[in-house]
Enzyme design. Sequence first.
Site, PDB file in Angstrom:
ATOM      1  N   HIS A  27      -1.306  15.694   8.384  1.00 31.65           N
ATOM      2  CA  HIS A  27      -1.503  16.459   7.155  1.00 31.65           C
ATOM      3  C   HIS A  27      -2.555  17.541   7.394  1.00 31.65           C
ATOM      4  O   HIS A  27      -3.752  17.299   7.236  1.00 31.65           O
ATOM      5  CB  HIS A  27      -1.972  15.534   6.030  1.00 31.65           C
ATOM      6  N   LEU A 118      -4.281   6.566  -2.269  1.00 35.20           N
ATOM      7  CA  LEU A 118      -5.048   7.584  -2.979  1.00 35.20           C
ATOM      8  C   LEU A 118      -5.847   6.982  -4.138  1.00 35.20           C
ATOM      9  O   LEU A 118      -5.370   6.109  -4.860  1.00 35.20           O
ATOM     10  CB  LEU A 118      -4.128   8.692  -3.473  1.00 35.20           C
ATOM     11  N   ASP A 157      -6.006  16.236  -5.793  1.00 32.05           N
ATOM     12  CA  ASP A 157      -5.259  16.001  -7.027  1.00 32.05           C
ATOM     13  C   ASP A 157      -4.625  14.617  -7.055  1.00 32.05           C
ATOM     14  O   ASP A 157      -4.574  13.968  -8.102  1.00 32.05           O
ATOM     15  CB  ASP A 157      -4.184  17.074  -7.196  1.00 32.05           C
ATOM     16  N   HIS A 262       1.116  20.412   3.277  1.00 31.07           N
ATOM     17  CA  HIS A 262       0.468  19.122   2.998  1.00 31.07           C
ATOM     18  C   HIS A 262       0.714  18.101   4.094  1.00 31.07           C
ATOM     19  O   HIS A 262      -0.239  17.615   4.703  1.00 31.07           O
ATOM     20  CB  HIS A 262       0.961  18.555   1.661  1.00 31.07           C
ATOM     21  N   GLU A 411      -9.364  -4.300 -13.447  1.00 30.98           N
ATOM     22  CA  GLU A 411      -9.223  -5.182 -12.280  1.00 30.98           C
ATOM     23  C   GLU A 411      -9.062  -4.428 -10.962  1.00 30.98           C
ATOM     24  O   GLU A 411      -9.652  -4.811  -9.939  1.00 30.98           O
ATOM     25  CB  GLU A 411      -8.029  -6.132 -12.457  1.00 30.98           C
ATOM     26  N   HIS A 473       0.859 -14.966 -18.527  1.00 30.99           N
ATOM     27  CA  HIS A 473      -0.465 -15.356 -18.040  1.00 30.99           C
ATOM     28  C   HIS A 473      -0.411 -16.541 -17.067  1.00 30.99           C
ATOM     29  O   HIS A 473      -1.454 -17.033 -16.647  1.00 30.99           O
ATOM     30  CB  HIS A 473      -1.377 -15.698 -19.219  1.00 30.99           C
ATOM     31  N   ARG A 520      -8.229 -24.085 -15.126  1.00 31.64           N
ATOM     32  CA  ARG A 520      -8.870 -24.127 -16.439  1.00 31.64           C
ATOM     33  C   ARG A 520      -9.014 -25.565 -16.906  1.00 31.64           C
ATOM     34  O   ARG A 520     -10.006 -25.922 -17.539  1.00 31.64           O
ATOM     35  CB  ARG A 520      -8.047 -23.338 -17.465  1.00 31.64           C
TER      36      ARG A 520
END
Length: 661
Positions: A27, A118, A157, A262, A411, A473, A520
């Site tokens: 690139h 990215l 960008d 690019h 997260e 969940h 849990r």
Amino acid sequence: MSNIDTMSVNAIRVLSADAVQKANSGHPGLPLGSAAMAYELWAKHMNHNPKNPTWANRDRFVLSGGHGSTLLYSLLHLFGYGNLSKEDLANFRQLDSLTPGHPEYGHTVGVEATTGPLGAGMAMAVGMAMGEAHLAAKFNKEGYPIVDHYTYVLGGDGCMMEGISSEAFSLAGTLALNKLIVLYDSNKISIEGDTDIAFTEDVKKRFEAFGFQTLVVEDGNNLEEIGAAIEAAKADKTRPSMITVKTKIGFGSPKEGQASAHGEPLGVDNVAALRVKLGWPSTEDFFVPEEVYDNFNSITEKNTKIEEAWNKLFKEYSEKYPDMKELWDKHHDEAIAKELLDSEDFWAYADKPDATRNLSGMVINRIKDLVPGFIGGSADLSPSTKTYMKEEGDYSKDNYAGRNLHFGVRELAMAAIGNGLALHGGLRPFVSTFFVFSDYVKPMARLSSLMGLPLTFVLTHDSIGVGEDGPTHEPIEQLAMLRAMPNFTVFRPADATETIASWYYAITSTKTPTALVLTRQNLPQYANSSKEALKGAYIIAPSTKEVPDAIILASGSEVELGVKAKEELLKDGIDVRVVSVPSIDVFEQQSKEYKEAILPNNVRARVAIEAAIDFGWGKYVGLDGAYVTMKGFGASAPAAKLFEKFGFTTENVVSTVKSIL
């Protein structure tokens, strides 16, 4: 721009273009467009010493747009990092070279982070800046700013489009991380063409909303303008800064301003045209005039003196504050937690049913007293994940010394920030969320693995035992996902001893991230559980026979089912061995002899129990075995009802064992 500055900037451009062309892959657009800002930053504003790349108080630079790696490699070569040679540049993207397609931490000297996905570098830079602020608050004394450096991150960008950057920069603004400086390579071009086809927002206003100082450089080749913006960013002591630098992708080449600049080589003729446009004095590949090398060497000599001054300051600090020097050494001691192996207090627990998330919280509050660099938090879930450190304060813009991090509901950025904290050095971070949301965490956990960072992931609510929250969940495939990742250790403990062992493994790891997958619901404590959990699998309920009739393998909450099924099977004269498998990853690292002792080859009747899909258990169960596992997603109901509905009962395990005898 002086002639030597012009030549130095153009050296970066020519080397980058040559490396991509030689590889016929890469690139070139970003390096050509960003060379001026990179040179101005590295040569005139950034404290770094190529002769000591790991100097603790160096400024950090992260190339978030990692596809533009030749920009970074050219800088590292010209400044003399790790003796990165022209031959190394000529081996760009080749097998085993020091110049891979994207920068890799730990592989090439001077690379601060592995970047490529990215936006990831943007978020890791936030973590580095948080680390600097924390250690500065903890160690600096009047007249002794021993932790005093900036974190710079450069991206384009694409980095701004990815959601992770918004997550991370929103937090950075909230925390007022004034030593974080973002360089935005704004060329308005992405792979598919002009960014207007998918990206028309006002990025500057977005950063203003985050709480950043925003600056604009209209001419990305004007060193004076770039330098003034960097100094203005450093002068703001209350906010992080974002500098929009307007550049032209592929600058100086016939492909300037085009999307084709690019991600593909310029072409031999276009590289030749680039040399002519830049007024480069030679047509030779990878040619750099000696006066350019002299310029970079003189900058390095200046930076060497900056580190020498810091070393003198740190020596005086250490003599004046010996207790702080001792604390500093503890922060940087990777082996500090190993002594916990023989600590009775560390391994102690109340012999009563308890959730492994609660037990983990108990261990966290033991570790924090011995490991001063231990720092972490959750994605707005610490009351549920039990990850709050008592009496250690909350990290905020008013208290950077706090050890409890509040990431908010972010997260993906949380995991990347955890990587940044680990990369910074002097800290031992952990992050936390519900296990099902490890899907959001995974891309950055993968980078943890690639970089060999011992980041700990505390992942709770580990199965259909979540119950009423329903299938959205209830993790099903996530164990298999994380276990499939190279250099990543997953522990799913069954009781207190195994939970403590899991944490011991995590806090003493030096090159591998660890996930602790926790319940849990309450689980029983087992008399036969032991530190053997550190081997990944061990016999928790032995058979009285030298060769057991069958072997039951289980992890976490399902170990209880295996033990109960063994008791029922004995009534029918069937004597089985129950093997607890808190970590398949660790078990795989054991010797053949140990594996054979736990899972003898002559016992082919085997049943694996786990409240998740069976993927990954086949290597232990074999063709003659069976599974008590999930076959699909869960449902919404009380946990006990769900375990019954999906076959996680003693009766079903007994029946399954009998079916293969």
